[in-house]
Design a protein around this motif. Structure first.
Motif, PDB file in Angstrom:
ATOM      1  N   GLY A 122       0.654  -1.177   0.055  1.00 16.48           N
ATOM      2  CA  GLY A 122       0.099  -0.315  -0.369  1.00 16.48           C
ATOM      3  C   GLY A 122       0.831   1.231   0.465  1.00 16.48           C
ATOM      4  N   ASP A 123       2.341   1.047   0.556  1.00 20.26           N
ATOM      5  CA  ASP A 123       3.251   2.154   0.024  1.00 20.26           C
ATOM      6  C   ASP A 123       3.093   3.012  -0.937  1.00 20.26           C
ATOM      7  OD1 ASP A 123       5.430   1.761   3.036  1.00 20.26           O
ATOM      8  OD2 ASP A 123       3.233   2.426   2.886  1.00 20.26           O
ATOM      9  N   PHE A 156      15.273  11.474 -13.575  1.00 14.43           N
ATOM     10  CA  PHE A 156      14.496  10.590 -13.786  1.00 14.43           C
ATOM     11  C   PHE A 156      13.366   9.557 -12.348  1.00 14.43           C
ATOM     12  CE2 PHE A 156      14.057  10.560 -18.452  1.00 14.43           C
ATOM     13  CZ  PHE A 156      16.163  11.261 -18.468  1.00 14.43           C
ATOM     14  N   THR A 157      11.987   9.687 -12.501  1.00 13.58           N
ATOM     15  CA  THR A 157      11.201   8.784 -11.396  1.00 13.58           C
ATOM     16  C   THR A 157      10.678   7.279 -11.529  1.00 13.58           C
ATOM     17  OG1 THR A 157      11.715  10.845  -9.619  1.00 13.58           O
ATOM     18  CG2 THR A 157      10.105   9.471  -9.608  1.00 13.58           C
ATOM     19  N   LEU A 158      10.907   6.536 -11.117  1.00 12.25           N
ATOM     20  CA  LEU A 158       9.709   6.011 -10.839  1.00 12.25           C
ATOM     21  C   LEU A 158       9.057   5.259  -9.691  1.00 12.25           C
ATOM     22  CD1 LEU A 158       8.804   3.187 -12.238  1.00 12.25           C
ATOM     23  CD2 LEU A 158      10.805   1.812 -10.757  1.00 12.25           C
ATOM     24  N   THR A 159       7.767   5.829  -9.671  1.00  6.21           N
ATOM     25  CA  THR A 159       7.041   5.553  -9.043  1.00  6.21           C
ATOM     26  C   THR A 159       5.971   4.801  -8.884  1.00  6.21           C
ATOM     27  OG1 THR A 159       6.535   8.022  -8.623  1.00  6.21           O
ATOM     28  CG2 THR A 159       4.910   6.678  -7.746  1.00  6.21           C
ATOM     29  N   ILE A 160       5.617   3.914  -7.437  1.00  4.83           N
ATOM     30  CA  ILE A 160       4.511   3.248  -7.469  1.00  4.83           C
ATOM     31  C   ILE A 160       3.762   3.082  -6.314  1.00  4.83           C
ATOM     32  CG2 ILE A 160       4.289   0.535  -7.247  1.00  4.83           C
ATOM     33  CD1 ILE A 160       7.708  -0.021  -7.447  1.00  4.83           C
ATOM     34  N   SER A 161       2.826   3.246  -7.460  1.00  8.78           N
ATOM     35  CA  SER A 161       1.060   3.614  -6.054  1.00  8.78           C
ATOM     36  C   SER A 161       0.761   2.513  -6.074  1.00  8.78           C
ATOM     37  CB  SER A 161       0.681   4.826  -6.914  1.00  8.78           C
ATOM     38  OG  SER A 161       1.604   6.180  -7.991  1.00  8.78           O
ATOM     39  N   GLY A 162       1.061   3.017  -4.668  1.00  7.82           N
ATOM     40  CA  GLY A 162       0.061   1.616  -4.224  1.00  7.82           C
ATOM     41  C   GLY A 162       0.689  -0.031  -3.730  1.00  7.82           C
ATOM     42  N   LEU A 163       2.384  -0.171  -3.383  1.00  9.79           N
ATOM     43  CA  LEU A 163       2.699  -1.321  -3.485  1.00  9.79           C
ATOM     44  C   LEU A 163       1.927  -2.383  -3.117  1.00  9.79           C
ATOM     45  CD1 LEU A 163       6.165  -1.876  -4.319  1.00  9.79           C
ATOM     46  CD2 LEU A 163       5.787  -1.776  -1.530  1.00  9.79           C
ATOM     47  N   TRP A 204      24.533   1.171 -24.833  1.00 10.36           N
ATOM     48  CA  TRP A 204      23.968   0.981 -23.602  1.00 10.36           C
ATOM     49  C   TRP A 204      24.749   1.444 -21.808  1.00 10.36           C
ATOM     50  CZ3 TRP A 204      19.295  -3.471 -24.153  1.00 10.36           C
ATOM     51  CH2 TRP A 204      18.069  -2.973 -26.227  1.00 10.36           C
ATOM     52  N   THR A 205      23.710   1.860 -20.680  1.00 11.30           N
ATOM     53  CA  THR A 205      24.435   1.770 -19.721  1.00 11.30           C
ATOM     54  C   THR A 205      22.752   1.416 -19.117  1.00 11.30           C
ATOM     55  OG1 THR A 205      24.588   4.067 -19.167  1.00 11.30           O
ATOM     56  CG2 THR A 205      26.357   2.819 -19.689  1.00 11.30           C
ATOM     57  N   PHE A 206      22.845   1.009 -17.969  1.00 14.01           N
ATOM     58  CA  PHE A 206      22.054   0.505 -16.787  1.00 14.01           C
ATOM     59  C   PHE A 206      23.161   1.284 -15.169  1.00 14.01           C
ATOM     60  CE2 PHE A 206      19.508  -2.655 -19.180  1.00 14.01           C
ATOM     61  CZ  PHE A 206      20.349  -3.329 -19.686  1.00 14.01           C
ATOM     62  N   GLY A 207      21.145   1.623 -13.941  1.00 11.93           N
ATOM     63  CA  GLY A 207      21.607   1.501 -13.124  1.00 11.93           C
ATOM     64  C   GLY A 207      22.104   0.724 -12.463  1.00 11.93           C
ATOM     65  N   HIS A 208      22.129   0.518 -11.122  1.00  7.85           N
ATOM     66  CA  HIS A 208      22.361  -0.581 -10.164  1.00  7.85           C
ATOM     67  C   HIS A 208      22.153  -0.997  -9.593  1.00  7.85           C
ATOM     68  CE1 HIS A 208      27.329  -0.528 -10.759  1.00  7.85           C
ATOM     69  NE2 HIS A 208      26.996   1.284 -10.713  1.00  7.85           N
ATOM     70  N   GLY A 209      20.579  -0.016  -9.786  1.00  8.23           N
ATOM     71  CA  GLY A 209      19.520  -1.704  -9.456  1.00  8.23           C
ATOM     72  C   GLY A 209      19.177  -1.250  -7.629  1.00  8.23           C
ATOM     73  N   THR A 210      17.912  -0.892  -7.743  1.00  9.46           N
ATOM     74  CA  THR A 210      16.839  -1.164  -6.570  1.00  9.46           C
ATOM     75  C   THR A 210      15.811  -1.886  -6.055  1.00  9.46           C
ATOM     76  OG1 THR A 210      16.708   1.314  -6.972  1.00  9.46           O
ATOM     77  CG2 THR A 210      15.420   0.436  -5.353  1.00  9.46           C
ATOM     78  N   LYS A 211      16.523  -2.651  -4.939  1.00 16.56           N
ATOM     79  CA  LYS A 211      16.014  -4.011  -4.326  1.00 16.56           C
ATOM     80  C   LYS A 211      14.715  -3.438  -3.292  1.00 16.56           C
ATOM     81  CE  LYS A 211      16.385  -8.415  -2.815  1.00 16.56           C
ATOM     82  NZ  LYS A 211      17.825  -9.479  -1.413  1.00 16.56           N
ATOM     83  N   VAL A 212      13.729  -3.553  -3.835  1.00 15.50           N
ATOM     84  CA  VAL A 212      12.431  -3.427  -3.150  1.00 15.50           C
ATOM     85  C   VAL A 212      11.941  -4.376  -2.206  1.00 15.50           C
ATOM     86  CG1 VAL A 212       9.873  -2.571  -2.535  1.00 15.50           C
ATOM     87  CG2 VAL A 212      12.071  -1.875  -4.230  1.00 15.50           C
ATOM     88  N   GLU A 213      12.187  -4.787  -1.110  1.00 15.52           N
ATOM     89  CA  GLU A 213      11.479  -5.773   0.396  1.00 15.52           C
ATOM     90  C   GLU A 213      10.754  -5.022   0.965  1.00 15.52           C
ATOM     91  OE1 GLU A 213      15.746  -7.147   1.210  1.00 15.52           O
ATOM     92  OE2 GLU A 213      16.213  -5.375   1.262  1.00 15.52           O
ATOM     93  N   ILE A 214      10.366  -6.748   1.589  1.00 11.48           N
ATOM     94  CA  ILE A 214       9.110  -5.739   2.504  1.00 11.48           C
ATOM     95  C   ILE A 214       9.405  -6.125   3.363  1.00 11.48           C
ATOM     96  CG2 ILE A 214       6.958  -7.517   3.566  1.00 11.48           C
ATOM     97  CD1 ILE A 214       7.357  -9.131   1.114  1.00 11.48           C
TER      98      ILE A 214
END
Lengths: 115, 107
Positions: B16-17, B71-78, B96-106
């Motif tokens: 829900g976050d 840039f922004t990625l938003t998750i509205s209501g996880l 191409w290049t990539f960001g290093h990643g974001t781990k979304v945990e509980i």
């Protein structure tokens, strides 16, 4: 349906060679830049190589330059990655991807370099 | 080469976050920025392309914004299915290049 299917991965000894294939369906590779991206175990995504639509322009990451060669066979709608002088640090899942707006990715093929 | 700085590297959140992940490019990439979701053992899944366009079949709770270098990625209501690692990627350059990643945990 637009799809990419990689094949050719496996286990190989250091110094050995492998050729990866990426077969496309639902579109023609001759109309797009095509890329290879890899991901070592537990690590992030790293771009490896790209080839333009007519095959005349190729790019490589510094870590693979001189060892890997990207090519394409438009008649077979397939892109290849020839990997020579493989090292342990080349161990990864290798993904093929279509460039352009809204990239399309395959499911990947595992390359394991060990003795 | 164009560098992408992605933050945070990890975050803990509850169902829900609202979650926000940022990606900063070392030079202007106009809107050539894509966002992916990746789960263990799976290929990256495209969520957002062209900085703000939702890929087909991606839930509307995902949104992207920005241009130039920020840039922004938003998750509205996880949702439970959203716990994964997220990557940004620039396609402005043919290298191409990539960001290093974001781990979304509980939480």
């Amino acid at each position: 349906e637009v799809q990419l299917v990689e094949s050719g991965g496996g286990r190989v000894q250091p110094g050995g060679s492998l050729r990866l294939s990426c077969e496309a369906s639902g579109f023609t590779v001759s109309s797009h830049w095509m890329h290879w991206v890899r991901q070592a175990p537990g690590k992030g995504l790293v771009w490896v190589s790209g080839i333009n639509s007519d095959g005349r322009t190729t790019n490589y990451a510094d870590s693979v330059k001189g060892r890997f060669t990207i090519s394409r066979d438009n008649a077979k709608n397939t892109v290849y990655l020839q990997m020579n002088h493989l090292r342990g640090e080349d161990t990864a899942v290798y993904y093929c991807a279509r460039g352009g707006l809204g990239p399309v990715w395959g499911q990947g093929t595992l390359v394991a370099v060990s003795s | 080469d164009i560098q992408l700085t992605q933050s945070p590297s990890s975050l803990s959140a509850s169902v829900g976050d609202r979650v926000t992940i940022t990606c900063r490019a070392s030079q202007s990439i106009t809107d050539y920025l894509n966002w992916y979701q990746q789960k263990p053992g799976k290929a990256p899944k495209l969520l957002i392309y062209g900085a703000s366009s939702l890929d087909s079949g991606v839930p509307r709770r995902f949104s992207g914004s920005g241009s130039g270098t920020d840039f922004t990625l938003t998750i509205s209501g996880l949702q439970p299915d959203d716990f994964a690692t997220y990557y940004c990627q620039q396609s402005y350059s043919t290298t191409w290049t990539f960001g290093h990643g974001t781990k979304v945990e509980i939480k």
